[in-house]
Design a protein around this motif. Structure first.
Motif: not given
Length: 556
Positions: A296-314
């Motif tokens: 898809g379409s992303f900004n030219a700068n790096n995009t960072v995604v972080r998982i915020d769940n408190d425990t491991a998630v499937g």
């Protein structure tokens, strides 16, 4: 109170200076035709004037950007027009070479001009504007293409896992033929490289004579080198497995294409950037078990995604995540995946229109704090032509002219290895009963790859391959259509610049008019004030001279 002579002098000087200062200020305003010269003239008005001046400077920069963009796109427009004209000439020559009334000597004569056209096309693809390459993406300080030697073969079955590279250079097509040195293998049957019985001969004069000093090395580490000493070129096959090889040829019948032939001929290697892929780098605990891909379409700068769940998630659970569009400087929190869940993968949406897909690879879970850095490849050089509008100056050369190109991620994965491609994905040929002719691409029968098409055309003209020349005609048509499509894109951007330039000019005139209404002086009123100021100053001088002549000493 007692009026002293000192008080009189001080008062006279003060009045004269005040009236003179007022008269000088009026003269300065008359000279500049401005009502506001300094902030003290009108503090609020000066602030508004400064705002308008800043807006005019911004519009002036947009005008400069538009001028620069016109230069880039104008150069690209004229270049593509010239390229189309060269293709038209190449088609004319190819049509001549494809007819049965032309003989070997005629095709060789045509090949000289075709080689010149090929060189001109490479030169056009490296066109510059103000010493900046316009077809190399962000690599504007270097050429977009360089001439290389490449290979066309009639053996598409040379194992799909085998790759090859071509080393050296030659100013003539090198025609290569393989055979079984023992003579035990039937024509068209495979002679394996690991048997040590593969022989090679080659021609540098279009197939008139063949040289037999070529060598085929034994398989070492899955690699086989074919040396062609007098041609100045070598072919290296990599990833050769047991039993893989070439098909034996009939040495006395050079019209029989049932064996393996190869044409080492000119092509061009693209050195610039592309916009073909989006890389995803994973960081954190357990991420090596997760497959992450982005589209898809992303900004030219790096995009960072972080998982915020408190425990491991499937993947079949709701995933809480944050994302950053500026490389981690700021975060947008409180995001979750949709309720439409699967056990195999999770889909994470990122503005403005990107999608990160996380696959579990067999029940693996996402750990809290895991991060995924999305880096889209970039090649566009953009300039602002208004507050909210940009225009692209350049183009990706390989998407217009074709040529050869190796994915930079593959280069990095292979430790920066030299260019090589899978033999099933390069140009192949087919037997039409009277010799071999080009198929000009692996899967489609024709191609819009201009450099590969013209390179093959040169090869088949130099080796008197009439059917190969005929096959190139359709590819030339497709290549020219590709060039014209690129020219239309450039023309569309030029039209945008014309509209934007008119808009910027109108906005600038509007800003100048608004600023003028604030800071410009009323000339009639200013002239009246100057006349009044001059009368006041003269009155002060006259009254002062009269009073100063009146003193006690004159009456004693």
């Amino acid at each position: 109170m007692r009026v002293s002579q000192q008080m009189l002098y001080a008062h006279y000087v003060t009045n004269m200076n005040a009236s003179l200062t007022n008269l000088m200020d009026l003269n300065v305003k008359a000279q500049s035709q401005k009502r506001i010269i300094r902030p003290s003239d009108d503090p609020v008005g000066m602030e508004r004037v400064l705002d308008h001046r800043d807006a005019i400077r911004t519009l002036g920069q947009y005008k400069e950007n538009i001028s620069t963009a016109k230069g880039w796109l104008g150069r690209s427009d004229s270049t593509l027009t010239q390229v189309s004209a060269l293709i038209t000439r190449a088609k004319t020559l190819a049509e001549q070479g494809a007819t049965g009334t032309y003989d070997e000597q005629n095709r060789e004569q045509i090949s000289y001009e075709l080689r010149s056209i090929f060189d001109q096309l490479v030169e056009m693809s490296n066109m510059e504007f103000e010493d900046k390459s316009i077809y190399a993406g962000h690599k504007t300080d270097s050429n977009a293409f360089e001439k290389v030697l490449w290979m066309t073969t009639n053996d598409p079955d040379l194992n799909a896992d085998t790759t090859f590279s071509v080393e050296g250079n030659s100013d003539r097509t090198v025609l290569v033929q393989y055979f079984d040195t023992t003579g035990a293998t039937a024509v068209g049957d495979t002679v394996s490289f690991d048997s040590g019985n593969v022989g090679v001969r080659y021609s540098i004069d279009g197939g008139k004579t063949f040289l037999t000093d070529g060598t085929v090395s034994n398989v070492v580490g899955g690699q086989v080198r074919v040396n062609l000493p007098q041609s100045g070129a070598s072919v290296v096959y990599s990833g050769v497995d047991a039993g893989e090889g070439v098909k034996a040829n009939h040495l006395t019948d050079t019209s029989d294409a049932s064996g393996t032939w190869a044409w080492l001929r000119p092509s061009a290697l693209y050195l610039g950037d592309d916009m073909d892929a989006i890389r995803v780098d994973s960081m954190g605990e357990g991420v090596q078990n997760i497959t992450a891909t982005a589209a898809g379409s992303f900004n030219a700068n790096n995009t960072v995604v972080r998982i915020d769940n408190d425990t491991a998630v499937g993947m079949d659970e709701v995933i809480e995540y944050s994302y950053s569009l500026d490389g981690g400087a700021s975060w947008v929190t409180g995001n979750t995946t949709s309720a439409d869940l699967t056990s195999n993968q999770a889909l994470i949406t990122i503005p403005p229109g990107g999608m990160l897909t996380l696959a579990s690879n067999g029940g693996n879970q996402l750990q809290p704090g895991a991060q995924f850095v999305i880096t889209p490849r970039a090649a566009s050089v953009n300039v602002n032509i208004s507050v909210s509008e940009t225009v692209r100056l350049n183009d990706v050369g390989k998407d217009i002219f074709g040529g050869l190109y190796q994915d930079p991620d593959l280069v990095r994965a292979n430790g920066g290895s030299k260019l090589s491609v899978n033999s099933a994905n390069t140009s192949v040929v087919f037997d039409n009963g009277s010799g071999a002719s080009t198929l000009n691409t692996s899967n489609a029968g024709y191609t819009k790859n201009l450099f590969e098409t013209v390179g093959n055309l040169v090869a088949f003209l130099e080796t008197n391959n009439q059917s190969g020349v005929q096959r190139c005609l359709e590819s030339l048509d497709r290549s020219q259509q590709q060039i014209l499509t690129a020219a239309a894109s450039v023309g569309g951007r030029e039209n945008r610049l014309t509209v934007a330039e008119g808009l910027v000019d109108n906005l600038k005139l509007n800003e100048q008019a608004r600023m003028s209404s604030i800071e410009d002086a009323d000339v009639a009123e200013l002239m009246t004030q100057i006349s009044q100021g001059q009368i006041v100053y003269e009155s002060v001088l006259r009254s002062t001279s009269l009073i100063m002549n009146m003193n006690l000493m004159k009456f004693i």
